[in-house]
Motif scaffolding. Structure first.
Motif: not given
Length: 412
Positions: A87-95, A389-401
């Motif tokens: 799951f760590m690679t999905e967090e890093q690159f999924g968005w 929903m999770l994709q939307h929020h992760q896309l925003q938070s992880t993207k801008y971080l």
């Protein structure tokens, strides 16, 4: 036209060092047989033990975290399927995958449930009895969010399938049971294995970067081996594993027959020479590679319930499953000394391999599932609102971080 697969690896696969490495190679072989053109990308460093993927016509690609170069890479590649290794690679690159290749099927290979492993470790270190509150840890929350964001998650153990569906209420359509996919063992191969009187000593094996393996060896040293050693003073325990550190090496004791052997270039070869495999793991998850090695080598096991989890189903184990350390040692002594019982357990292992991990069966099932997802991707995503929903929020938070890190690291 051949489909293309991008695997984003947490590490480069080392099949001789870990069960995770073997699992990844099994997936690569499956996709090769399905006709996929495969690129394997990772931000980790390749080692001398990393498998030479070029031998399988798999294209290796080094990628960087928090760099727009990945966006350009995946836009050019345009894979049909992206497989995230843990799951760590999905967090890093999924968005980034979702943004640049929205039509690519996103598959998560969990390897094992990291949240379950963390829960058991928390219980172990706290000294408290297990209860389900340990499952509500940060790792579990992150991992299950990753499962929802993916089109399909591969789950290696039936018990983990049940946990995800009954406790965490994950929709079964997002999950697919895919254990180790192994070659069936033939009667000719079975007959060629060393017999009871051709074997000696005990064995345990496991990558020491994996904390449960170290804790298991420590438990053997303190609680189990002294009992076995007193009853069988001529027997030795041979302990193999990649990446053994100083804290592991200092457990070596010749007088006690407690021998740290280090890395085994061929795990099956050393397993075949041993009479009994010992596997008392204080915590962990998934399927244990050492138990599968023992099945293939015809080496009966004494193991605890965590080590045995997900392996046997309704079939008889290739040894004994015991949690009490004194009883564990007693069973190990009995099995080491009784040729007739040893032979029975030895035979059970081959039935388990051929019934529960036959790759032919799982190749067919996984191929059918992939085709179904390919045909119904849009509909499946519409029905997974939680994932959207999770994709939307992760896309925003992880993207801008990530973009903040990009700017922070940019030369002034």
């Amino acid at each position: 036209m051949n489909r293309t697969l991008l695997i984003i690896g947490f590490v480069w696969p080392e099949p001789k060092s870990s069960a995770a490495g073997s699992r990844m190679m099994q997936l690569i072989h499956f996709f090769k047989e399905e006709g996929y053109q495969i690129t394997f990308a990772s931000s980790s460093t390749r080692t001398d033990r990393s498998f030479q993927l070029e031998k399988l016509d798999v294209v290796p690609k080094t990628i960087e975290l928090n760099k727009p170069s990945f966006d350009e890479f995946i836009k050019t590649l345009q894979p049909d399927v992206v497989l995230f290794d843990r799951f760590m690679t999905e967090e890093q690159f999924g968005w980034r995958v979702a943004e640049n290749c929205p039509d690519a099927i996103r598959i998560l290979d969990t390897e094992d449930l990291h949240g379950l492993r963390k829960a058991r470790e928390l219980a172990f270190r706290s000294g408290n009895s297990w209860n389900s509150s340990f499952l509500l840890n940060e790792v579990a929350k992150r991992e299950i969010a990753s499962i929802y964001r993916s089109d399909l998650s591969l789950i290696i153990s039936e018990s983990e399938m049940e946990l995800l569906q009954t406790y965490f209420k994950v929709d079964q359509n997002l999950l697919f049971y895919l254990p180790f996919m192994l070659e069936a063992i033939t009667e000719v191969q079975i007959k060629a294995l060393p017999k009871f009187n051709q074997r000696e000593h005990f064995i345990t094996i496991g990558n020491f970067l994996h904390e449960p393996n170290y804790q298991g060896v420590l438990f053997l040293k303190k609680k189990i081996w002294p009992i076995i050693n007193a009853a069988l003073p001529e027997a030795q325990l041979h302990i193999y594993g990649a990446y053994s550190s100083q804290k592991v090496s200092q457990l070596h004791n010749e007088k006690q027959g407690f021998l740290i052997k280090g890395f085994a270039n061929d795990a099956l070869d050393v397993m075949k020479q041993a009479r009994i495999c010992l596997a008392p793991l204080p915590f962990g998850a998934g399927l244990k590679g050492k138990i599968v090695d023992a099945l293939q080598a015809g080496t009966p096991c004494i193991m605890n319930s965590i080590a045995a989890e997900g392996i046997f189903g309704p079939l008889e184990p290739n040894g004994c499953v015991v949690d009490n350390p004194e009883q564990f040692a007693k069973k190990a002594i009995q099995l080491y000394s009784d040729a007739s019982v040893w032979e029975e357990k030895h035979r059970f292992g081959f039935e388990i391999l051929n019934e529960r991990f036959n790759k032919v069966k799982f190749y067919d099932l996984f191929s059918t599932k992939l085709e179904d997802i390919c045909q119904n991707l849009g509909q499946n995503r519409e029905q997974n609102f939680t994932g959207q929903m999770l994709q939307h929020h992760q896309l925003q938070s992880t993207k801008y971080l990530s973009k903040w890190i990009e700017e922070k690291n940019r030369p002034s």
